[in-house]
Design a protein around this motif. Structure first.
Motif, short mmCIF file in Angstrom:
data_model
loop_
_atom_site.label_atom_id
_atom_site.label_comp_id
_atom_site.label_asym_id
_atom_site.label_seq_id
_atom_site.Cartn_x
_atom_site.Cartn_y
_atom_site.Cartn_z
N LEU A 110 39.25 50.50 48.95
CA LEU A 110 40.03 51.56 48.29
C LEU A 110 41.28 50.99 47.63
O LEU A 110 41.62 51.34 46.50
N LEU A 111 41.97 50.09 48.33
CA LEU A 111 43.19 49.50 47.78
C LEU A 111 42.88 48.61 46.59
O LEU A 111 43.64 48.59 45.61
N ARG A 112 41.78 47.86 46.65
CA ARG A 112 41.43 47.00 45.51
C ARG A 112 41.09 47.84 44.28
O ARG A 112 41.49 47.53 43.17
N ASN A 113 40.32 48.92 44.50
CA ASN A 113 39.91 49.75 43.37
C ASN A 113 41.06 50.60 42.84
O ASN A 113 41.13 50.91 41.65
N GLY A 114 41.96 51.00 43.76
CA GLY A 114 43.09 51.81 43.35
C GLY A 114 42.72 53.21 42.88
O GLY A 114 43.46 53.83 42.12
N ARG B 298 40.78 42.95 41.69
CA ARG B 298 39.76 43.98 41.95
C ARG B 298 38.61 43.54 42.86
O ARG B 298 38.02 44.36 43.54
N LEU B 299 38.27 42.26 42.84
CA LEU B 299 37.10 41.81 43.59
C LEU B 299 37.46 41.37 45.00
O LEU B 299 38.58 40.97 45.26
N LYS B 300 36.48 41.45 45.88
CA LYS B 300 36.68 41.00 47.26
C LYS B 300 36.98 39.51 47.26
O LYS B 300 36.30 38.73 46.61
N PRO B 301 38.01 39.07 47.98
CA PRO B 301 38.39 37.65 47.98
C PRO B 301 37.23 36.77 48.43
O PRO B 301 36.49 37.09 49.36
N GLN B 302 37.08 35.65 47.73
CA GLN B 302 36.06 34.66 48.06
C GLN B 302 36.73 33.33 48.38
O GLN B 302 37.81 33.04 47.84
N PRO B 303 36.11 32.50 49.24
CA PRO B 303 36.70 31.19 49.52
C PRO B 303 36.81 30.38 48.23
O PRO B 303 35.90 30.39 47.39
#
Length: 229
Positions: free
Chosen positions: A50-54, A223-228
């Motif tokens: 939710l926070l990433r999408n805003g 916006r995207l989920k963090p990746q290594p």
């Protein structure tokens, strides 16, 4: 919304902290979650999305139907360097809703003719940045190629925890930058947060194309989920 809840929400806004107001669609009961509370929440992944999408909307958490009202601080973009790339980047970033500030002590570059309608600071980063106020909701770009100007800004951005930090230059240039940051006391995992060479690898050549690659990378990190990395 209850007065107590509204007061807490306004305090969060004043402190530039994200918040989510959860309303039970069956009972109408409400609760407010601050960004710092999300990490320990049982529904952390859904809340972080939710926070990433805003974006506010209906969600189901723990089997309960809720409406999530998402309140995010305005996102800042601070660029060190009144250069051709930042000339192209500033209007692009404003189109996607970023608050843009350009910092450059070189008055020949930092002119209102070149940056119309932009918050322009003809000052050294260590003077301008404390007033601007970098934080978790700030993106930072170092674009001058001059360590005397870029490095103080990078120090401030790393310490402030900006969600995006990018620096212009080749891998060789960045290697020397890493050495300087290490000598300044920054740990390897902190330095690894810097995106360098800056921007997504789209084969950009012109200043406008490089600006596009930078804004795309900022958007992806936001916006995207963090990746290594």
């Amino acid at each position: 919304m209850r007065l107590e809840l509204l007061q807490r929400l306004n305090e969060a806004r004043a402190a530039r902290e994200a918040a989510i107001v959860l309303t039970d669609l069956a009972s109408g009961g409400q609760d407010l979650l601050l960004e710092r509370q999300v990490e320990a929440h049982i529904e952390r992944e859904a809340l972080e999305t939710l926070l990433r999408n805003g974006r506010s909307g209906s969600v189901e958490l723990g089997g309960t139907a809720l409406f999530a009202g998402v309140y995010l601080p305005p996102v800042k973009l601070v660029c060190i360097g009144a250069v051709h790339i930042s000339q192209a980047l500033a209007p692009m970033a404003r189109l996607v809703g970023l608050d843009v500030t350009i910092v450059d002590p070189r008055e020949a570059f930092a002119t209102t003719e070149r940056f119309q309608g932009v918050d322009l600071r003809a000052e050294w980063p260590d003077v301008a940045l404390p007033e601007i106020g970098l934080d978790r909701w700030s993106a930072f770009c170092a674009l001058t190629h001059d360590p005397k100007i870029d490095d103080p800004g990078l120090h401030a951005a790393l310490r402030a925890g900006c969600f995006y930090i990018g620096a212009l230059g080749s891998r060789k240039t960045h290697g020397r930058r890493v050495e300087r940051l290490t000598e300044a006391g920054f740990a390897a995992d902190e330095i690894a947060r810097i995106h360098a060479p800056i921007g997504l690898p789209i084969g950009a050549q012109s200043p406008s194309e490089i600006a596009l690659s930078i804004l795309s990378e900022i958007t992806a990190v936001r916006r995207l989920k963090p990746q290594p990395r």
